[in-house]
Structure formats: structure tokens, C-alpha cells
Scaffold this active site. Structure first.
Site, PDB file in Angstrom:
ATOM      1  CG  ASN A  42    -153.585 -26.592 -82.864  1.00 41.95           C
ATOM      2  OD1 ASN A  42    -153.760 -27.749 -82.527  1.00 41.95           O
ATOM      3  ND2 ASN A  42    -154.581 -25.735 -83.001  1.00 41.95           N
ATOM      4  CB  ILE A  43    -148.462 -25.390 -78.922  1.00 40.79           C
ATOM      5  CG1 ILE A  43    -148.092 -26.860 -79.202  1.00 40.79           C
ATOM      6  CG2 ILE A  43    -148.228 -25.040 -77.448  1.00 40.79           C
ATOM      7  CD1 ILE A  43    -146.600 -27.160 -79.085  1.00 40.79           C
ATOM      8  CB  CYS A  53    -149.662 -24.068 -87.353  1.00 42.39           C
ATOM      9  SG  CYS A  53    -150.548 -22.547 -87.687  1.00 42.39           S
ATOM     10  CD  GLU A  55    -150.464 -27.095 -90.545  1.00 40.49           C
ATOM     11  OE1 GLU A  55    -150.444 -26.748 -89.342  1.00 40.49           O
ATOM     12  OE2 GLU A  55    -151.357 -26.756 -91.331  1.00 40.49           O
ATOM     13  CB  CYS A  90    -151.971 -20.878 -91.895  1.00 44.78           C
ATOM     14  SG  CYS A  90    -150.315 -20.849 -91.185  1.00 44.78           S
ATOM     15  CB  CYS A  93    -147.952 -23.958 -92.158  1.00 47.77           C
ATOM     16  SG  CYS A  93    -148.109 -23.789 -90.364  1.00 47.77           S
TER      17      CYS A  93
END
Ligand code: THU
Length: 136
Positions: A42-43, A53, A55, A90, A93
Site C-alpha cells: 500500500n502506498i 491498496c 492488492e 477492500c 480491490c
């Protein structure tokens, strides 16, 4: 064996998470149809909403490289990088997975360690999802 390799790839990627705001580290390891593995973290962003996220990081890396077939994804994460609980994907994603994956066969593996994991199909996590074929 393949599952253990994928879990380890996600755990190894976890320290790379860029999480100065939530301190909630997430990492994913995505297995492509050709056997290659793409990891993602995650960034976060000071403006919050541009945060991506783990993913989607993994999926977009792979799709950028021309990959279109996917078998499974491992997701792990937790506050300060501690894997005390499972980290479910989430809704956004899940929808990105739905774009590229067969909901009946794509496996979503939530891992706390090599030994502790839970495995689902995408269909279980996103029943009756809207996908590319709905636009036909
Ligand atoms: N996060 C993910 O990377 N994947 C998920 O599916 C759940 C949430 C990240 C986004 C944000 O950086 C942090 O976890 C807290 O929401």
C-alpha cells in the site's frame, strides 16, 4: 508448496509499505497464470484519497507488464506490520480482481504466517459481482 511461496513473497514485501499516516502495512503477492509472482504494497498520500491498496499495486504492476491471467493472491497486513489478524481486501480491490479473474476459481488467501491462512474464492468475497461480461 506454491501457496507457501506466495505467502512468503507477501510477508517479504511487507516492510516496503509506504504508510506514514495509518502505519497499517499491507502487502500482496499475486500469482499469474504463467507462474510469475508480482508483489504490491500500500502506498499512502498526504491527501489521503490517492492512497492505493497493496492488492491494486500488485495487479497494476502485473497488468502493466502485459499479464492478463491470474490464479491467486495472498494478502497480509496489520498495524505497524504486525500480522495479528487477517487483512481482508477492500471492496474496490475485490472489484479490480473481478475485472481480470474468474470469480469461481481465483483464490484469495489471507495469511498471518505460513501456517495460519484462510482461503476463499473471489466469488465468496464478491457474490454476484459486476464484470466485463455484463457489458456484452
Ligand atoms: N489497505 C490495503 O492496502 N488493502 C486493503 O484491502 C485494505 C486497506 C490499506 C489502505 C491504507 O493504506 C491502509 O490499509 C489503511 O486503510
Amino acid at each position: 508448496m506454491e501457496r507457501q511461496t506466495l505467502i512468503q513473497a507477501a510477508i517479504d514485501a511487507l516492510p516496503g509499505a509506504y504508510v506514514p499516516y495509518s502505519h497499517f502495512h499491507v502487502a500482496a503477492a499475486l500469482l499469474c497464470g504463467d507462474g510469475t509472482i508480482y508483489t504490491g504494497i500500500n502506498i499512502e498520500n498526504a491527501a489521503y484519497t490517492p492512497t492505493v491498496c497493496a492488492e491494486r499495486s500488485a495487479f497494476f504492476r502485473a497488468v502493466n507488464e502485459g499479464k492478463r491471467h491470474f490464479e491467486a493472491i495472498v494478502i497480509c497486513g496489520g498495524k505497524d506490520g504486525m500480522l495479528t489478524d487477517y487483512c481482508p481486501p477492500c471492496g474496490v480491490c475485490r472489484q479490480v480482481m473481478r475485472e481480470f479473474c474468474d470469480p469461481a476459481t481465483f483464490r484469495v488467501i489471507l495469511a498471518k504466517s505460513q501456517e495460519e491462512y484462510r482461503e476463499f474464492t473471489l466469488e465468496q468475497l464478491l457474490p454476484m459481482g459486476f464484470g466485463p461480461e455484463d457489458l456484452q
